[in-house]
Enzyme design. Structure first.
Site, PDB file in Angstrom:
ATOM      1  N   TYR A   1      54.987  51.861  27.235  1.00 20.06           N
ATOM      2  CA  TYR A   1      55.823  50.694  26.571  1.00 20.06           C
ATOM      3  C   TYR A   1      55.859  50.851  25.002  1.00 20.06           C
ATOM      4  O   TYR A   1      56.476  49.719  24.506  1.00 20.06           O
ATOM      5  CB  TYR A   1      55.042  49.628  26.847  1.00 20.06           C
ATOM      6  CG  TYR A   1      55.062  49.106  28.542  1.00 20.06           C
ATOM      7  CD1 TYR A   1      55.110  50.164  29.359  1.00 20.06           C
ATOM      8  CD2 TYR A   1      55.137  47.713  28.655  1.00 20.06           C
ATOM      9  CE1 TYR A   1      55.260  49.895  30.806  1.00 20.06           C
ATOM     10  CE2 TYR A   1      55.228  47.643  30.150  1.00 20.06           C
ATOM     11  CZ  TYR A   1      55.194  48.410  30.964  1.00 20.06           C
ATOM     12  OH  TYR A   1      55.439  48.324  32.340  1.00 20.06           O
TER      13      TYR A   1
ATOM     14  N   LYS B   1      44.863  57.359  35.547  1.00 21.82           N
ATOM     15  CA  LYS B   1      45.435  58.414  36.640  1.00 21.82           C
ATOM     16  C   LYS B   1      45.063  59.651  35.929  1.00 21.82           C
ATOM     17  O   LYS B   1      45.968  60.629  35.672  1.00 21.82           O
ATOM     18  CB  LYS B   1      47.084  58.287  36.815  1.00 21.82           C
ATOM     19  CG  LYS B   1      47.665  59.142  37.770  1.00 21.82           C
ATOM     20  CD  LYS B   1      47.568  58.777  38.994  1.00 21.82           C
ATOM     21  CE  LYS B   1      48.141  59.833  40.021  1.00 21.82           C
ATOM     22  NZ  LYS B   1      47.938  59.451  41.485  1.00 21.82           N
TER      23      LYS B   1
ATOM     24  N   ASP C   1      46.365  54.595  42.004  1.00 12.84           N
ATOM     25  CA  ASP C   1      47.029  54.295  43.340  1.00 12.84           C
ATOM     26  C   ASP C   1      45.883  53.851  44.386  1.00 12.84           C
ATOM     27  O   ASP C   1      46.335  53.024  45.041  1.00 12.84           O
ATOM     28  CB  ASP C   1      47.513  55.595  43.832  1.00 12.84           C
ATOM     29  CG  ASP C   1      47.148  56.784  43.548  1.00 12.84           C
ATOM     30  OD1 ASP C   1      45.858  56.905  42.585  1.00 12.84           O
ATOM     31  OD2 ASP C   1      47.383  58.073  43.788  1.00 12.84           O
TER      32      ASP C   1
ATOM     33  N   ASP D   1      50.409  46.217  33.695  1.00 10.69           N
ATOM     34  CA  ASP D   1      51.443  45.340  34.059  1.00 10.69           C
ATOM     35  C   ASP D   1      51.733  45.190  35.501  1.00 10.69           C
ATOM     36  O   ASP D   1      51.902  43.976  35.998  1.00 10.69           O
ATOM     37  CB  ASP D   1      52.773  45.867  33.640  1.00 10.69           C
ATOM     38  CG  ASP D   1      54.078  45.216  33.313  1.00 10.69           C
ATOM     39  OD1 ASP D   1      53.865  43.869  33.743  1.00 10.69           O
ATOM     40  OD2 ASP D   1      55.145  45.643  33.006  1.00 10.69           O
TER      41      ASP D   1
END
Ligand code: NAD
Length: 334
Positions: free
Chosen positions: A124, A171, A206, A230
């Site tokens: 972002y 991740k 995930d 987010d």
């Protein structure tokens, strides 16, 4: 000690919501004075900018603010005032509590999770460009400094709230450098809090998404880089009734701006139809932040009592009350 708080009524249903906040907070034993600062569409017409410098000055001076939603018109060119506020004031943490409430039907019970989302970096940061005609790139930025400050805030606030389990989401198995840095810095900061928490751990994003759907009651505090934060913060809102009931806060060093997560719902403006719940929960978190923890607890109980009966709930929650009737029901239950 008296506190002066900047209050931005906002656009659309914003003034209906902040009137409700003024009424409920006014009925509590707290010493708060409001400094009204107008921003958004109406101000744009009068002053040529939706975010006058005086609004930023008011927040910098008072250190604490609450706002109604602000409309971002599509296709007019003025950038989101919400994003501008976060950038100008360096509000680097987006804090999103998710708490089950009576009277709000969801498949989940006893949810009580707080998510800390880093608000300034990651994908972002807006470093994007096209590469030739057929490709585009976006650069993911994670810095030690940016990560350290969000992690420290999450540990400090969670410790103060007596929370016992804190989880970093990443991740790093794929993005070894960027998410790897986020995870490593989290564990470095964690060394200062080992005695304050029973569990300090990490989850791959995930897997985290699946776990939050299957066994959310195992989780307490989540710390996330911007993008995962987010997405997961909306997932958390979904567990407890959706964006319409979700409170939020944007926090920086010594500055805090509390706001509901939903938008300005212009079609309900001024009609006694808006549900002020998310704004009231944001206001409750605000008085807690200001040190009025007993009054915050009282406000929470008043809100829960009003929510538990259909006749004092708003229509979007299957009740029959308007904004004002719901507000008065809370006040009479304080
Ligand atoms: P929205 O949240 O305003 O509305 C989505 C739906 O939920 C609509 O049907 C609306 O009527 C309903 N709704 C939302 N809040 C409600 C409430 N408190 N009580 C009853 N019903 C409610 O989202 P949108 O329509 O996508 O956005 C409208 C405007 O709000 C846009 O200009 C958008 O940019 C802005 N917005 C601002 C913020 C903010 O200030 N933080 C956040 C999101 C959207």
């Amino acid at each position: 000690m008296a506190h002066t708080v900047t209050l931005i009524p906002g656009d659309g249903i914003g003034p209906d919501l902040t009137d409700s906040v003024k009424r409920v907070i006014g009925a509590l034993d707290v010493d708060i004075e409001w400094e009204i600062a107008e921003a958004g569409e109406t101000v744009m017409e009068k002053e040529g900018t939706p975010l006058p410098e005086s609004v930023l000055e008011s927040i910098r001076k008072n250190k604490v603010a609450i706002k109604g939603p602000l409309t971002t018109p599509v296709g007019t060119g003025f950038r989101s005032v919400n994003v501008a506020l976060r950038k100008e004031l360096d509000l680097y943490a987006n804090v999103r509590p998710s708490l089950s409430l009576p009277g709000i039907e969801t498949p989940y019970k006893n949810i009580d999770i707080v998510l800390y989302r880093e608000n300034t970096e990651d994908l972002y940061a807006g470093v994007e460009h096209t590469v030739g005609k057929h490709a585009a790139e976006s650069i993911k930025i994670i810095t030690r400094e940016g990560t350290e400050r969000i992690c420290r805030m999450a540990f400090e606030q969670s410790k103060a709230e007596g929370r016992k389990h804190i989880t970093v989401v990443h991740k790093a198995n794929i993005m070894k450098y960027t998410d790897g840095l986020f995870r490593d810095v989290f564990y470095e900061v964690a060394k200062d809090y080992e005695n304050d928490f029973e569990e300090i751990d990490d989850r791959i994003v995930d897997n985290m998404a699946m776990q939050l759907v299957m066994k959310p009651n195992l989780y307490d505090v989540l710390v996330c880089p911007n993008l995962y934060g987010d997405i997961l913060s909306d997932l958390l809102a979904g567990l407890t009734g959706g964006l319409g009931v979700a409170p939020g806060a944007n926090i920086g060093d010594g500055l805090a701006l509390f706001e509901p997560v939903h938008g300005s719902a212009p079609k309900y403006a001024g009609q006694n139809r808006a549900n002020p719940l998310a704004t009231l929960l944001s206001a409750k978190n605000m008085i807690d932040y200001l040190g009025y923890s007993d009054e915050a607890e009282r406000m929470q109980r008043g809100i829960e009592a009003a929510l538990s009966k259909p006749e004092t709930r708003t229509k979007d929650l299957g009740g029959s009350a308007g904004t004002k009737e719901f507000t008065e029901a809370i006040v009479s239950n304080l």
